[in-house]
Design a protein around this motif. Structure first.
Motif, short mmCIF file in Angstrom:
data_model
loop_
_atom_site.label_atom_id
_atom_site.label_comp_id
_atom_site.label_asym_id
_atom_site.label_seq_id
_atom_site.Cartn_x
_atom_site.Cartn_y
_atom_site.Cartn_z
N ASP A 54 -8.52 -4.97 -23.42
CA ASP A 54 -9.06 -5.21 -22.08
C ASP A 54 -9.20 -3.92 -21.27
O ASP A 54 -9.25 -3.96 -20.04
N THR A 55 -9.28 -2.78 -21.93
CA THR A 55 -9.30 -1.51 -21.23
C THR A 55 -10.46 -1.41 -20.24
O THR A 55 -10.28 -0.97 -19.11
N ARG A 56 -11.65 -1.83 -20.64
CA ARG A 56 -12.82 -1.75 -19.75
C ARG A 56 -12.60 -2.62 -18.52
O ARG A 56 -12.86 -2.19 -17.39
N GLU A 57 -12.12 -3.84 -18.71
CA GLU A 57 -11.89 -4.74 -17.58
C GLU A 57 -10.79 -4.20 -16.66
O GLU A 57 -10.89 -4.28 -15.44
N ARG A 58 -9.75 -3.66 -17.25
CA ARG A 58 -8.66 -3.10 -16.46
C ARG A 58 -9.15 -1.89 -15.65
O ARG A 58 -8.80 -1.73 -14.49
N PHE A 59 -9.96 -1.05 -16.29
CA PHE A 59 -10.54 0.09 -15.59
C PHE A 59 -11.36 -0.37 -14.38
O PHE A 59 -11.21 0.14 -13.27
N ALA A 60 -12.24 -1.34 -14.61
CA ALA A 60 -13.10 -1.85 -13.53
C ALA A 60 -12.25 -2.41 -12.39
O ALA A 60 -12.52 -2.14 -11.21
N THR A 64 -12.12 -0.43 -8.84
CA THR A 64 -12.63 -1.16 -7.70
C THR A 64 -11.57 -1.29 -6.61
O THR A 64 -11.85 -1.14 -5.42
N LYS A 65 -10.33 -1.53 -7.03
CA LYS A 65 -9.22 -1.62 -6.06
C LYS A 65 -9.03 -0.28 -5.35
O LYS A 65 -8.91 -0.23 -4.12
N SER A 66 -9.02 0.80 -6.11
CA SER A 66 -8.83 2.13 -5.53
C SER A 66 -9.98 2.48 -4.58
O SER A 66 -9.75 2.99 -3.48
N ALA A 67 -11.21 2.19 -4.98
CA ALA A 67 -12.37 2.45 -4.12
C ALA A 67 -12.28 1.62 -2.85
O ALA A 67 -12.60 2.11 -1.76
N GLY A 68 -11.84 0.38 -2.97
CA GLY A 68 -11.70 -0.49 -1.80
C GLY A 68 -10.70 0.06 -0.80
O GLY A 68 -10.93 0.02 0.42
N GLU A 69 -9.58 0.57 -1.31
CA GLU A 69 -8.57 1.16 -0.43
C GLU A 69 -9.11 2.41 0.27
O GLU A 69 -8.90 2.61 1.46
N TYR A 70 -9.81 3.24 -0.48
CA TYR A 70 -10.40 4.46 0.08
C TYR A 70 -11.44 4.10 1.15
O TYR A 70 -11.43 4.66 2.25
N LEU A 71 -12.30 3.16 0.83
CA LEU A 71 -13.33 2.75 1.78
C LEU A 71 -12.73 2.10 3.03
O LEU A 71 -13.26 2.26 4.13
N ALA A 72 -11.61 1.41 2.86
CA ALA A 72 -10.96 0.79 4.02
C ALA A 72 -10.46 1.86 5.00
O ALA A 72 -10.56 1.68 6.22
N THR A 73 -9.98 2.99 4.48
CA THR A 73 -9.54 4.06 5.39
C THR A 73 -10.74 4.67 6.12
O THR A 73 -10.64 5.00 7.30
N LEU A 74 -11.87 4.79 5.43
CA LEU A 74 -13.06 5.33 6.08
C LEU A 74 -13.62 4.34 7.10
O LEU A 74 -14.08 4.74 8.17
N ALA A 75 -13.55 3.05 6.79
CA ALA A 75 -14.00 2.03 7.74
C ALA A 75 -13.13 2.06 8.99
O ALA A 75 -13.63 1.87 10.11
N ALA A 76 -11.83 2.31 8.82
CA ALA A 76 -10.94 2.41 9.97
C ALA A 76 -11.31 3.63 10.83
O ALA A 76 -11.26 3.56 12.07
N GLU A 77 -11.69 4.73 10.18
CA GLU A 77 -12.14 5.91 10.94
C GLU A 77 -13.41 5.58 11.72
O GLU A 77 -13.57 6.01 12.87
N ALA A 78 -14.32 4.85 11.10
CA ALA A 78 -15.56 4.46 11.77
C ALA A 78 -15.25 3.56 12.96
O ALA A 78 -15.82 3.73 14.04
N ASP A 79 -14.32 2.64 12.78
CA ASP A 79 -13.92 1.75 13.87
C ASP A 79 -13.33 2.54 15.03
O ASP A 79 -13.65 2.30 16.19
N ALA A 80 -12.50 3.52 14.69
CA ALA A 80 -11.90 4.37 15.72
C ALA A 80 -12.96 5.19 16.46
O ALA A 80 -12.79 5.53 17.63
N ALA A 81 -14.06 5.50 15.77
CA ALA A 81 -15.15 6.26 16.39
C ALA A 81 -16.15 5.34 17.08
O ALA A 81 -17.18 5.81 17.55
N ASP A 82 -15.85 4.04 17.10
CA ASP A 82 -16.72 3.05 17.73
C ASP A 82 -18.10 2.97 17.05
O ASP A 82 -19.12 2.92 17.71
N VAL A 83 -18.07 3.00 15.71
CA VAL A 83 -19.29 2.89 14.91
C VAL A 83 -19.15 1.68 14.00
O VAL A 83 -18.17 1.54 13.27
#
Length: 145
Positions: A54-60, A64-83
């Protein structure tokens, strides 16, 4: 003028600097943003495929989880900038294709991205995703260097 910006990010310092500048720009012109993280696809070169399981599925799942966490921090920055901010992550081998397609799908009217400035032989052989977006996009591209 511009109402919806696509901000592709890859986690590099230059990409994050471009993201911060683009947030300020979006705030000033009262535009909304979509932040995109393209994850390289999983490739393994082996003759013992049964060992991979299941290596491919585990990688995905993990990527995806790691990207989601990273994007959540950037979304929080956008929110703080009122964007107003939306986030998207995709797994694909050719980021420039996903960047252009996401800009179309999300009705973005400007792509703002960093230039990684590959030069010399490396630039000729490898190229850059920014250059590929510039070459293939019909949507305007603002490059932060």
């Amino acid at each position: 003028m511009f109402q919806h910006l696509l901000l592709p990010v890859d986690g590099s310092p230059l990409s994050e600097a471009a993201f911060k500048k683009a947030l300020g720009f979006a705030h000033d012109i009262r535009a909304r943003v979509t932040v995109l993280r393209v994850i390289p696809d999983f490739h393994v070169y082996t003759y013992q495929v049964e060992m991979l399981g299941d290596t491919r599925e585990r990688f995905a799942r993990e990527a995806t989880k790691s990207a989601g966490e990273y994007l959540a921090t950037l979304a929080a920055e956008a929110d703080a900038a009122d964007v107003s901010c939306d986030t998207v992550s995709r797994i694909h081998d050719h980021p420039y294709e996903v960047i252009i397609q996401t800009a179309r799908d999300k009705d973005c009217d400007l792509i703002v991205m960093a230039s990684h400035g590959r030069r010399g032989l490396q630039g000729i052989l490898i190229g850059s995703e920014t250059n590929k977006v510039l070459t293939h996009s019909t949507i305007p591209v603002l490059v932060y260097r």
